[in-house]
Every structure is written in structure tokens, then in C-alpha cells.
Design an enzyme around this catalytic site. Sequence first.
Site, PDB file in Angstrom:
ATOM      1  CG  ASN A   9      27.732  -1.013 -12.835  1.00  0.00           C
ATOM      2  OD1 ASN A   9      28.528  -0.286 -13.422  1.00  0.00           O
ATOM      3  ND2 ASN A   9      27.251  -2.115 -13.377  1.00  0.00           N
ATOM      4  CD1 TRP A  10      27.546   5.291 -10.763  1.00  0.00           C
ATOM      5  CD2 TRP A  10      28.866   6.893 -11.596  1.00  0.00           C
ATOM      6  NE1 TRP A  10      27.828   6.158  -9.737  1.00  0.00           N
ATOM      7  CE2 TRP A  10      28.638   7.154 -10.219  1.00  0.00           C
ATOM      8  CE3 TRP A  10      29.671   7.756 -12.320  1.00  0.00           C
ATOM      9  CZ2 TRP A  10      29.188   8.253  -9.561  1.00  0.00           C
ATOM     10  CZ3 TRP A  10      30.228   8.858 -11.675  1.00  0.00           C
ATOM     11  CH2 TRP A  10      29.978   9.104 -10.311  1.00  0.00           C
ATOM     12  CE  LYS A  11      23.966  -1.564 -14.876  1.00  0.00           C
ATOM     13  NZ  LYS A  11      22.754  -2.351 -15.206  1.00  0.00           N
ATOM     14  CD  GLU A  96      24.151  -4.224 -17.986  1.00  0.00           C
ATOM     15  OE1 GLU A  96      23.037  -3.935 -17.520  1.00  0.00           O
ATOM     16  OE2 GLU A  96      25.162  -3.518 -17.840  1.00  0.00           O
ATOM     17  CD  GLU A 166      24.344  -7.340 -10.900  1.00  0.00           C
ATOM     18  OE1 GLU A 166      24.031  -6.182 -10.616  1.00  0.00           O
ATOM     19  OE2 GLU A 166      24.976  -7.642 -11.920  1.00  0.00           O
ATOM     20  N   GLY A 172      17.670  -3.872 -14.357  1.00  0.00           N
ATOM     21  CA  GLY A 172      17.133  -2.823 -15.198  1.00  0.00           C
ATOM     22  C   GLY A 172      15.702  -3.035 -15.636  1.00  0.00           C
ATOM     23  CB  SER A 212      15.316  -3.562  -9.854  1.00  0.00           C
ATOM     24  OG  SER A 212      15.339  -3.686 -11.265  1.00  0.00           O
TER      25      SER A 212
END
Length: 248
Positions: A9-11, A96, A166, A172, A212
Site C-alpha cells: 500500500n503506497w498510500k 486511515e 491491521e 506506521g 509495520s
Amino acid sequence: MRVPIVAGNWKMNNTISESLTLISEIKEQNLNENVETVVAVPYTSLSEVKKVLEGTNIKLAAQNMHWEDKGAFTGEVSPLMLKEIGVDYCIIGHSERRKYFNEIDETVNKKIESALNNNIKPIVCVGETLEERESGREEEIVGRQILKGLQDIDKKSVKDIIIAYEPIWAIGTGKTASSNDANKMCSFIRKTIADKYGEEIKESIRIQYGGSVKPNNIRELMNKDNIDGALVGGASLRAEDFIKIVNY
């Protein structure tokens, strides 16, 4: 036999040119053919990255979508738009999105149904906060997210869904749930699925761990019987690290 699935997931990272550089570096390496590899790139890069992925086994994912096919929803992207590009997967309900953009279980449910109706496979994220875990409510929270998210999704369709556990406190932060804690929650998720859809779906549905994930912890996580892959954040932005995770 569940096929392992690792999704990066490159966000909100990488311009189109940066995306093309990164995907080219990943594409050039020998990736484990027994692992399904997915990259979730920003909207602006989807079309160009798809061209680079032609002829490879790497699948393309969007990071979010609206549940309507079209309409007056300024700034949103519809499943039809993603489908035309050739998107295979879509991340739905990421923490998020829930935290910053008011995503709730009811909208997650609408997006899952819409994705399935458009032959886009949902990667459905669930997870608890640190406060919820410390108060012993993690199973209550995750169970609710699954049951409300999958409300009215039939048994035939649910087989195409990936669930990503998650723990919000591990995203993160550099903190990772222990492999035993992650496996325990994934086992609970599998039991919740069994109660709703039966043993056959329980055994076939794939459950990822995210939070992470790095090259130095992926093997331990993947050795657990209820963890079928990883949803990778920061480490997916470095080709070398992501390749090591896929080739665990």
C-alpha cells in the site's frame, strides 16, 4: 490450500514518474511465483503502472473507491473508472480512511458490495486501537467491523474478499503485534467467518496481517497457520524491502 498474498500500500506517496521507477524496480526482480503480489498505488498512477504490469503476475489495486458507479460526488472515483483501467483489487475500510475521512462500517459495506458487483476484489481492513486492545475489547471491535462490513454479502461472493487485520496502534508506528497475537486475532476472524458462512469459507478465505511489516518479521508472521499474507505500508515504498517481503 490458500495462496499467500502480499500487497504493498503506497498510500499518498509517489508521483507518476516515481511510481514508474518503483514498479520497474520491483518488476525486474524474481518474485516468488507461489505468492500473489499486489501493489496499491495512488489514483494518478494507476493507468501508467497498469501498462508496466502487462505480462507480469503482479496485480494492481486502488486504495479506495466510491460505491456508486457515477454521480455528483466531487473528488470521488467510481468502480467503473477503476474497472476500465484494469484494477484487480481495492483496499476498503483502511484505518486511515476511517480515522481521517469518517469511513464507517455502513459505507465499508456499500463499497464491498459495489466492488464485488464490478469484479474488483476487496481487501477489507479491520483492526482495533490501542485503547480498545488495552480495555480487552479487540475481539468485540473487530468482530463488529467484519459482521457489519459483510452484511448481506452472500456466500458465493465472500470467497473473493481478502481480510486484512491491521491493529491501528501498529500502523506506521514501528510497533508490530507479536506473531502470536496477530495469529490469535486472525484465528478469531476465521472463526467469525465460519459462524457466518460455514467451514468451507472459513478454510478458503485469505487473511492478511498489516502493521509495520518488514523483511525481518515477515517470515515469523507467515509461519503462523492463520496468516495468509501481509498488507505492507512503508516497506512497500522501497523496492528492495518489498521484494524481500514477497520472497520471505
